[in-house]
Design an enzyme around this catalytic site. Sequence first.
Site, PDB file in Angstrom:
ATOM      1  N   LYS A  84       0.720  -0.628  -0.733  1.00 53.19           N
ATOM      2  CA  LYS A  84      -0.039  -0.322  -0.193  1.00 53.19           C
ATOM      3  C   LYS A  84       0.837   1.466  -0.182  1.00 53.19           C
ATOM      4  O   LYS A  84       0.442   2.473  -0.643  1.00 53.19           O
ATOM      5  CB  LYS A  84      -1.168  -0.135   0.874  1.00 53.19           C
ATOM      6  CG  LYS A  84      -1.615  -1.321   1.013  1.00 53.19           C
ATOM      7  CD  LYS A  84      -3.358  -0.060   1.971  1.00 53.19           C
ATOM      8  CE  LYS A  84      -4.676  -1.874   1.661  1.00 53.19           C
ATOM      9  NZ  LYS A  84      -4.055  -2.386   2.645  1.00 53.19           N
ATOM     10  N   ARG A  85       2.108   1.357   0.577  1.00 52.67           N
ATOM     11  CA  ARG A  85       3.515   2.394   1.308  1.00 52.67           C
ATOM     12  C   ARG A  85       3.312   2.730  -0.079  1.00 52.67           C
ATOM     13  O   ARG A  85       3.361   3.618  -0.982  1.00 52.67           O
ATOM     14  CB  ARG A  85       4.196   2.034   1.356  1.00 52.67           C
ATOM     15  CG  ARG A  85       4.227   2.050   2.716  1.00 52.67           C
ATOM     16  CD  ARG A  85       5.325   1.666   3.350  1.00 52.67           C
ATOM     17  NE  ARG A  85       5.732   0.763   3.774  1.00 52.67           N
ATOM     18  CZ  ARG A  85       6.053  -0.124   4.183  1.00 52.67           C
ATOM     19  NH1 ARG A  85       4.671  -0.283   4.937  1.00 52.67           N
ATOM     20  NH2 ARG A  85       5.935  -1.695   3.606  1.00 52.67           N
TER      21      ARG A  85
END
Length: 481
Positions: A251-252
């Site tokens: 997700k980063r």
Amino acid sequence: MTVRVRIAPSPTGNLHIGTARTAVFNWLYARHYNGKFILRIEDTDEARSRPEYTENITSGLTWLGLTWDEGPFFQTQRLDRYQQAIQTLLDRGLAYPCYCTPEELDQMREEQKAKGLAPRYDNRHRNLTAEAKAALEAEGRKPVIRFKIDDDRSVVWQDAVRGQVVWQGSDLGGDMVIARAGDTSAFGQPLYNLAVVVDDIDMDITHVIRGEDHIANTAKQILLYEALGAKVPVFAHTPLILNQEGRKLSKRDGVTSIDDFRKLGFLPEALANYMTLLGWTPPDSTEEIFTLAEAAEKFDLDRVNKAGAKFDWAKLDWINSQYLHKMAAQDLVELLVPYWEEAGYEVNLDSDRYWWESLTAMVAPSLTRLADVVKETRLLVAESVEYTPEAVEFMQQEGVKAVIEQVIGAISEAASLEEAEGKAIIKDVTKSLKVKKGLVMRSLRAGLTGEMHGPDLIQSWLLLHQKGWDKGRLEKALSLI
Ligand code: GLU
């Protein structure tokens, strides 16, 4: 044997690129072998599962063209099957209640860490006597159920991607929890490894194709198959998708859900095409553009790579542009409308389809993603434009004013304006004012679009003319000179 594969997402988030890629490989494998592709929603984690994520997952798979043959099956509708399996394991003496409190488990792990050992459950409640159990229950403790994993067992399987894989029982963290503590019944919610195995047995899954991050689970699951007396399927662990730094895409990294890719303007066919190449090498590796159905003809697990697959935006963009450039303007325009609308432009295809289609045909070759259309057409989709300082400065040069005035006159006189008439006007103005054609072209561009660079000038002019916007723009330009 009919090949039966599955994708088993947990509805705890939107459809992720990693899950979608696993779905692609399963779909390709099923289609290649004329088998079945099954969708199972693993929603036993009630705290984190949400119906809107299920909806996002099913609509994302459908959008990508990854149609399933059976399901969706929901684990929450199969709880009694897991209960039966847990009871079977208890009856066979292969599972047992463990009454440890979270505090006791924490303390155990702290002690292990202090000794430099890897944290694990030390199987302390494996052999409790009936009296000891009764005493713990009298304290009000509710047990979890643990499945026995012998330290000296080694689990071996022939992975269809990675070859022989060997895991030591001692590396699996001790006896594993297969059911949470129950409030009223003997045991509560089943956990992932147990539920997956029961499902894969019941659904006659022949090949489990999933991400490499599940390898340790596979070792545990093989022990469960054996304990339940079931045939172990073929396992194939696909490589992880890595970011530019070579770490697992997460997700980063920003864009990771299929929705994100859709919003950025990737076509489903292009994204699906790109995903087939994320960890698979086709027999003819020079061939990179194909439909899912075409890839299915050639797909097999022996050409799935072991090494992680780096996510390559440039390649995805290239593939997307190949698909975009092949599309007919009449289809493409439909996909572009939401982008114009989101940018605040009003589009009415019912009344003005020809114009929007012509605009689409003009800019299509310069699009990489659908969203690019806003940038590529922003000078043409509204009645007036702002003039950049560069354009104003240019228009203040000698000769520009006269060019624009003459063009305005010519437009007013012209009965119609098609490419030929437009070119003729430019030629006439060049001649009568005795200026260079380049000056006329640049004057026209600056006056019509407010900028010194942009899409094809004649085509842009014709489009503005069809809307009746060219004269007004040139008049505004004159007022700035
Ligand atoms: N629910 C699991 C996941 O989303 C499925 C893993 C599997 O394919 O067994 O990772």
